[in-house]
Motif scaffolding. Sequence first.
Motif, short mmCIF file in Angstrom:
data_model
loop_
_atom_site.label_atom_id
_atom_site.label_comp_id
_atom_site.label_asym_id
_atom_site.label_seq_id
_atom_site.Cartn_x
_atom_site.Cartn_y
_atom_site.Cartn_z
N ALA A 182 0.79 -1.39 -0.05
CA ALA A 182 -0.09 -0.11 -0.04
C ALA A 182 0.87 1.21 -0.09
CB ALA A 182 -0.91 -0.10 1.18
N ASP A 183 2.07 1.13 0.43
CA ASP A 183 3.09 2.27 0.65
C ASP A 183 3.98 2.33 -0.52
OD1 ASP A 183 1.57 3.13 2.89
OD2 ASP A 183 2.90 1.75 3.96
N LEU A 184 3.98 1.26 -1.35
CA LEU A 184 4.86 1.40 -2.40
C LEU A 184 4.51 1.97 -3.73
CD1 LEU A 184 6.70 -2.26 -1.77
CD2 LEU A 184 7.52 0.22 -1.14
N PRO A 185 4.72 3.32 -4.20
CA PRO A 185 3.99 3.61 -5.40
C PRO A 185 4.50 2.89 -6.70
CG PRO A 185 6.07 5.02 -4.79
CD PRO A 185 5.85 3.97 -3.78
N VAL A 186 3.33 2.65 -7.34
CA VAL A 186 3.48 2.02 -8.77
C VAL A 186 4.56 2.62 -9.42
CG1 VAL A 186 2.33 1.06 -10.86
CG2 VAL A 186 1.20 1.23 -8.85
N VAL A 187 5.45 1.94 -10.12
CA VAL A 187 6.56 2.12 -11.02
C VAL A 187 6.12 2.39 -12.42
CG1 VAL A 187 9.07 1.74 -11.79
CG2 VAL A 187 8.35 1.34 -9.70
N GLN A 188 6.23 3.79 -12.99
CA GLN A 188 6.01 3.74 -14.46
C GLN A 188 7.21 3.67 -15.43
OE1 GLN A 188 2.62 3.69 -14.36
NE2 GLN A 188 2.13 5.90 -14.47
N SER A 189 7.30 2.93 -16.49
CA SER A 189 8.36 2.67 -17.28
C SER A 189 8.54 3.90 -17.91
CB SER A 189 8.20 1.47 -18.19
OG SER A 189 8.18 0.17 -17.23
N THR A 190 9.81 4.35 -18.08
CA THR A 190 10.18 5.52 -18.66
C THR A 190 11.12 5.37 -19.79
OG1 THR A 190 12.12 5.86 -17.38
CG2 THR A 190 9.88 6.91 -16.69
N LYS A 191 11.69 4.18 -19.96
CA LYS A 191 12.50 3.75 -21.18
C LYS A 191 11.78 3.24 -22.57
CE LYS A 191 17.15 1.97 -22.47
NZ LYS A 191 18.27 1.27 -22.10
N PHE A 192 11.95 3.76 -23.56
CA PHE A 192 11.15 3.37 -24.60
C PHE A 192 12.21 2.81 -25.86
CE2 PHE A 192 8.05 5.46 -22.20
CZ PHE A 192 6.62 4.67 -22.83
N GLU A 193 11.90 1.94 -26.46
CA GLU A 193 12.92 1.50 -27.65
C GLU A 193 12.07 1.45 -29.01
OE1 GLU A 193 16.09 -1.29 -25.52
OE2 GLU A 193 14.20 -2.18 -25.65
N PHE A 194 12.65 1.78 -29.92
CA PHE A 194 12.02 1.72 -31.30
C PHE A 194 13.22 0.86 -32.08
CE2 PHE A 194 11.26 4.19 -35.48
CZ PHE A 194 10.45 3.07 -35.98
N VAL A 195 12.82 -0.29 -32.63
CA VAL A 195 13.76 -1.00 -33.42
C VAL A 195 13.16 -1.18 -34.86
CG1 VAL A 195 15.07 -3.06 -33.44
CG2 VAL A 195 14.53 -1.89 -31.31
N ILE A 196 13.99 -1.22 -35.90
CA ILE A 196 13.81 -1.60 -37.28
C ILE A 196 14.58 -2.59 -37.98
CG2 ILE A 196 13.55 -0.62 -39.59
CD1 ILE A 196 13.01 2.18 -38.49
N ASN A 197 13.92 -3.64 -38.47
CA ASN A 197 14.55 -4.62 -39.10
C ASN A 197 14.95 -4.19 -40.76
OD1 ASN A 197 15.28 -7.43 -40.55
ND2 ASN A 197 14.95 -7.90 -38.55
N LEU A 198 16.12 -3.96 -41.08
CA LEU A 198 16.41 -3.37 -42.14
C LEU A 198 16.15 -4.71 -43.23
CD1 LEU A 198 16.68 -0.65 -43.28
CD2 LEU A 198 19.12 -1.06 -43.23
#
Length: 328
Positions: A289-305
Motif C-alpha cells: 500500500a505504501d510502495l508507489p507503482v513504478v512507471q516505465s520511462t525507457k522506450f525503444e524503437f527497433v527497425i529490421n532493415l
Amino acid sequence: MSDMRRREFITLLGGTTAWPLIARAQQSAMPVVGFLGAGSPGPFVPQTAVFRRGLAEAGYVEGRNVAIEYRRAEGQYDQLPALAAEFVRRQVAVIVAFPIPAAVAAKAATTAIPIVFNVAGDPVKLGLVGSLARPGGNATGVNSFLAELGAKHLGLLRELLPTATRVGLLVNPTNENVEGVTKDVAAAADALGVQIDVVRASDSREIEAAFATLVRNKVNALLIGSDVFFSSRRVQLATLTARHAIPAIMNEREFAEVGGLMSYGTNRTEAFRQLGVYTGRILKGAEPADLPVVQSTKFEFVINLPTVRALGIDIPPTLLARADEVIE
C-alpha cells in the motif's frame, strides 16, 4: 554390544536422523514467493533471470534465503484463477504476477497476500490499485505501458506507409486489455482517416485464420496488440507477416529480432528488475500500500532493415534516424 557402545550407537543414529529434519525445517522457514505467469516459460527466461537479479539486489537469493515456486498458464488464461488459488492455499509470502491476466487473477484470489505485478496497462483502471502514488491495498508493481501504445504504433505505421488506408489489429479476446486496446487504436484511426480491421486469436491455429482474414481483406499493414501469448508466438507472427508481405509492428524488440519489421515499446529488463526489488522490499516488511507503482520511462524503437528490403518498402530517412536500433 556393551552398554557404552550401545549408547554411542543410539546417539549417532539419532543425530543422523535429525539432520534431514533440521534441513527441512530450515527450508520451510524460508519465505516462499509464488511467481504467476500467463505465458510459457521459454520466451521469458531472460526476464525471469532479471527478476531474480533484482531480488538479489534486495538481499534475497533463490535457494539461500528465499524459495520461488513458478506456475504458468501457458497461454491458457482461464487456468490463472486456479493457479492463483493454489498460491493462496500454499500461503506464500508474496505473489508476483505477470502480465495483466495473471495480476487480475491474483487480485481476485486474495486481499491479504502481497502482490507485485508487471502489467502493460493502467493498474488503476484494471482495479489493481487505488492510485499510482498510494496503491492502498495489497498490490503494487510496475506499469510498462505496453497496452497503451496502440496510437503510437499506428502513427509509426502511417509514417512508414503514408498511403495506407486499411490496417489490421490483432488482439487476444481472452485478455482483459482487449477493449481498451481496441478503443485506443480505433480513436487514433479515426483521426488519421484509417480503417481498422480487428482480428482475434488466442491460439496458434486462430493466428493462422486471422492472417487468412487479413489477406482476404487486403490490409496495408498490421498492428499486433499487447499480449503475452503473442509474445510467445513472435516467431510465428514474424513468419506470417513475411510470407504474406504485411508490414507489421509489435510492442517488444524481440519481434524485430526474429524478423518482424518494427517494434516500439518499453524496456522489459528494467521492469523485471524492479519487480524483484519490490518483492525483496516486501519480504523485508514493506507494505504494498505504501510502495508507489513504478512507471516505465525507457522506450525503444527497433527497425529490421533486411525485412524492410524484403518487403520492398522505401523507409523515410527521418523514421530511420529516430530508431534506437537498426538491425542490419
